[in-house]
Design an enzyme around this catalytic site. Structure first.
Site, mmCIF file in Angstrom:
data_model
loop_
_atom_site.group_PDB
_atom_site.id
_atom_site.type_symbol
_atom_site.label_atom_id
_atom_site.label_comp_id
_atom_site.label_asym_id
_atom_site.label_seq_id
_atom_site.Cartn_x
_atom_site.Cartn_y
_atom_site.Cartn_z
ATOM 1 N N SER A 1 -32.040 -52.575 3.323
ATOM 2 C CA SER A 1 -33.486 -52.448 3.136
ATOM 3 C C SER A 1 -33.973 -53.545 2.201
ATOM 4 C CB SER A 1 -33.844 -51.074 2.569
ATOM 5 O OG SER A 1 -35.251 -50.957 2.398
ATOM 6 N N TYR B 1 -35.837 -41.435 -4.837
ATOM 7 C CA TYR B 1 -37.129 -40.824 -4.540
ATOM 8 C C TYR B 1 -37.285 -39.543 -5.367
ATOM 9 C CZ TYR B 1 -37.665 -43.880 -0.412
ATOM 10 O OH TYR B 1 -37.795 -44.950 0.442
ATOM 11 N N SER C 1 -44.267 -48.540 5.039
ATOM 12 C CA SER C 1 -45.629 -49.015 4.786
ATOM 13 C C SER C 1 -46.291 -49.567 6.046
ATOM 14 C CB SER C 1 -45.640 -50.081 3.676
ATOM 15 O OG SER C 1 -46.932 -50.238 3.131
ATOM 16 N N TRP D 1 -40.832 -40.765 0.357
ATOM 17 C CA TRP D 1 -40.888 -41.555 -0.877
ATOM 18 C C TRP D 1 -41.696 -40.887 -1.991
ATOM 19 C CZ3 TRP D 1 -44.470 -46.304 -1.746
ATOM 20 C CH2 TRP D 1 -44.268 -46.800 -3.041
#
Length: 280
Positions: free
Chosen positions: A165, A66, A221, A33
């Site tokens: 996602s 990204y 994350s 990312w």
């Protein structure tokens, strides 16, 4: 591409099936990312991917947006230069945010899904990706159009599987209903935020989907943008990720100044103490 072929050795890495599919993926993966093609370019990208691959990690995740496409460019370049057999790495990318701001350059219209897939493959320098994700839900496009477009991408051989996602359980359920109604391909996985501070959606909201469709999750994350490392227990260090990418983490930084954020930091300080000393 190098003429030498590097043989993948999974070492002792655990592998699991991704959702109801037969695709085996490692317990850990490498995502690009804010790093690959962004803050990390050139030879360091090669070293990072090489170290991951040599230690049993062969799933590399990126997205069209990204580093405005440069993450895909760097990842594809390195995989070719390292001489990996295409069958060894599992490459995943995501569509939604695009790299430009035109009216059809974002979201999940059939036009963007098909053209975005072709552009991602061109940046990666690959003929296909293993899994292609819908990076967010798109409420402006009919679900049937979305499902049919991803089905087309798979039928053309540009991707083997599709996934989602940050979709809600209701969104995923609708996608399954449409796929079942028209005999199309349904998503096999959901890439969601999942960590000690963010558990409701992956552990409760999705629970019926795990049981009903056997989908699984990939996680982003896992350390709550570094909060769980204890690095931000006493403020935001100058060379930290939050400082270097303050625009991307604007809401996170703002939340830490509020009452809820201060309480979160207090809990993290207690967790740090427990981790360091074993005493609570």
């Amino acid at each position: 591409m190098s003429d030498a072929q590097v043989t993948f050795d999974p070492k002792n890495m655990p592998f699991r099936r991704l959702g109801p599919s037969g695709l085996r993926v490692p317990l850990f993966s490498l995502g690009g990312w804010l790093t690959l093609g962004g803050t990390v370019v050139g030879d360091p990208v090669k070293e990072i991917i090489k170290v991951a691959f040599e230690n049993g990690i062969n799933l590399f995740d990126t997205a069209e947006s990204y580093a405005k496409g440069h993450s895909e460019i760097e990842m594809g370049r390195v995989i070719r230069e390292l001489g990996y057999r295409r069958s060894d790495p599992v490459i995943t990318t995501k569509l939604f945010f695009g790299t430009r701001s035109g009216p059809n350059d974002t979201c999940l219209s059939r036009k963007h899904i098909i053209e975005g897939t072709q552009e991602s493959l061109a940046r990666l320098g690959l003929g296909y990706v293993d899994v292609i994700f819908a990076h967010r839900p798109d409420y402006s496009t009919p679900m049937e159009e979305i499902v049919r477009a991803f089905n087309y991408v798979i039928s053309k051989g540009w991707a083997f599987y599709r996934a989602t996602s940050e979709w809600s359980a209701r969104d995923i359920e609708e996608a399954y209903h449409v796929a079942d109604k028209f005999n199309l391909i349904a998503p096999i996985a959901e890439q969601c935020q999942h960590n000690m501070l963010h558990r409701e959606r992956p552990e409760k909201e999705y629970a019926p989907l795990y049981k009903k469709y056997a989908i699984s999750t990939t996680v982003w994350s896992a350390l709550a943008s570094g909060l769980l490392t204890g690095r931000y227990n006493n403020g935001i260090p100058e060379e930290s990720r939050l400082a270097a990418h303050s625009d991307d983490f604007r809401e996170t930084i703002k939340s830490l100044d509020g009452e809820e954020g201060r309480e979160k930091i207090r809990k993290l300080q207690e967790l740090t103490k427990l981790a360091e000393t074993g005493a609570y």
